[in-house]
Design an enzyme around this catalytic site. Structure first.
Site, short mmCIF file in Angstrom:
data_model
loop_
_atom_site.label_atom_id
_atom_site.label_comp_id
_atom_site.label_asym_id
_atom_site.label_seq_id
_atom_site.Cartn_x
_atom_site.Cartn_y
_atom_site.Cartn_z
N GLY A 299 -3.05 -2.73 4.40
CA GLY A 299 -3.05 -4.18 4.25
C GLY A 299 -2.53 -4.60 2.88
O GLY A 299 -1.79 -5.58 2.75
N ASP A 300 -2.91 -3.85 1.85
CA ASP A 300 -2.44 -4.14 0.49
C ASP A 300 -0.92 -3.99 0.42
O ASP A 300 -0.23 -4.80 -0.19
CB ASP A 300 -3.06 -3.17 -0.53
N ALA A 301 -0.41 -2.93 1.05
CA ALA A 301 1.03 -2.67 1.03
C ALA A 301 1.77 -3.77 1.78
O ALA A 301 2.84 -4.22 1.36
CB ALA A 301 1.33 -1.31 1.65
#
Length: 345
Positions: A299-301
């Site tokens: 999700g961060d990526a």
């Protein structure tokens, strides 16, 4: 094409820098520490022995992480423009803190950490089973960020220089005063302010803080679990992610400069984007199960990839494509890591 100096410090992130202590564990370990997959929580007393046990029982990797820092690192990697991104957060004066600084700087981030004398650098236990991850964060020094650090001229200069801001919801538990200064600055100067729902517990137990800043959010990111929790907490009585995304995008705005866009990822299912009262779905890049290493940082990526195109003022479709590309790269590796150069066009 704008010259690269136009991108100097264009994207600023603030959050909790954590050193990921990552390992493939077993079901028994999850049960012992009452840990659920695809979740993110703050460590309680009962979780504290977990970190040492992980190191002694399993094959542990140490990776500089923390949600916002991951996203900013990925955006920087996608942009390949030195100095395009900056990041602030709090670390301890210790070897983990030094490792963090080294790692972030090598990734091209302009980091201005607050260094806390009293607490060790925060850590995050990443338990992986069958490629799914669960995060147990022991914030420690990350919890000590002070708004006074942000107000220092050399740090506030990063805020003034940036045109886009990204702060994970996790930072709501640490320094709402800092979020307030940044979000109000963005609103007053027609800049783009973005946040992430980040975790079910944020939507649930930090609802008031989250609601206070929602009017400032031009983009809201999240995954399906967080969206459904958000809906329940707000009494919306629907688990339809598309409906929830629309409702979030239509909540009141502090400024009329931008309409709010909601972007919800759903693992292997299509990304849901709500704007102007309608939903567009974008398929993700399919990945055969055997190529999945772990979902930590996916999700961060996605956000990092998305932001890398947003700062270039690309279309939402391009932003989502970049997000899907970045997250596809990261789930084939351990933690939020990536090869030397992106292969995205």
């Amino acid at each position: 094409m704008a010259s690269s100096n136009n991108y100097d410090g264009i994207l600023l992130g603030m959050g909790n820098p954590l050193l990921d202590i990552s390992a493939v564990v077993d079901e028994a370990f999850l049960t012992k520490y009452d840990v659920k997959l695809n979740n993110a929580i703050l460590a309680e007393e009962k979780h504290l022995p977990m970190y040492d046990e992980m190191s002694s029982k399993f094959n542990v990797e140490y990776i500089a992480g923390g949600a916002t820092q991951n996203s900013i690192k990925v955006a920087q990697w996608m942009l390949q423009i030195p100095g395009a991104t900056s990041y602030m957060g709090s670390i301890g004066k210790d070897k983990y803190g030094e490792a963090m600084k080294k790692d972030a700087t090598a990734a091209g981030l302009n980091v201005h950490y607050y260094e806390d004398e009293s607490a060790p650098t925060g850590t995050c236990g990443v338990c992986v089973v069958g490629g799914e991850r669960s995060l147990i964060a022991n914030l420690s020094a990350a919890n000590c960020y002070k708004v006074d650090h942000l107000k220092k001229p050399e740090n506030w200069a990063l805020v003034e220089k940036a045109k886009f801001y990204y702060i994970a919801g996790f930072f709501l538990t640490v320094s709402p005063e800092s979020i307030q200064l940044v979000s109000e600055h963005a609103a007053a100067n027609n800049k783009v302010f973005t946040m992430n729902l980040s975790a079910p517990f944020i939507c649930e137990f930090f609802k008031d803080a989250q609601e206070k800043f929602l009017p400032y959010m031009d983009f809201v990111f999240g995954n399906e679990t967080e969206a459904i929790t958000f809906s329940r907490v707000h009494g919306w009585e629907t688990e339809d992610v598309e409906q929830i995304a629309i409702k979030i995008s239509q909540l009141p705005k502090a400024t009329g400069t931008y309409k709010r866009t909601t972007v919800i990822t759903q693992g292997a299912d299509p990304v849901v984007v709500a704007e102007d009262g309608k939903v567009t779905k974008y398929p993700v890049i399919p990945l055969p199960k055997e190529k999945l290493v772990d979902t930590n940082g996916a999700g961060d990526a996605f956000v990092g990839g998305f932001m890398s195109q947003l700062v270039k003022e690309k279309s939402i479709e391009e932003c989502v494509k970049a997000g899907c590309y970045a997250s596809n790269v990261v789930i084939q590796r351990s933690g939020c890591t990536y090869p030397e150069k992106p292969d995205f066009n």
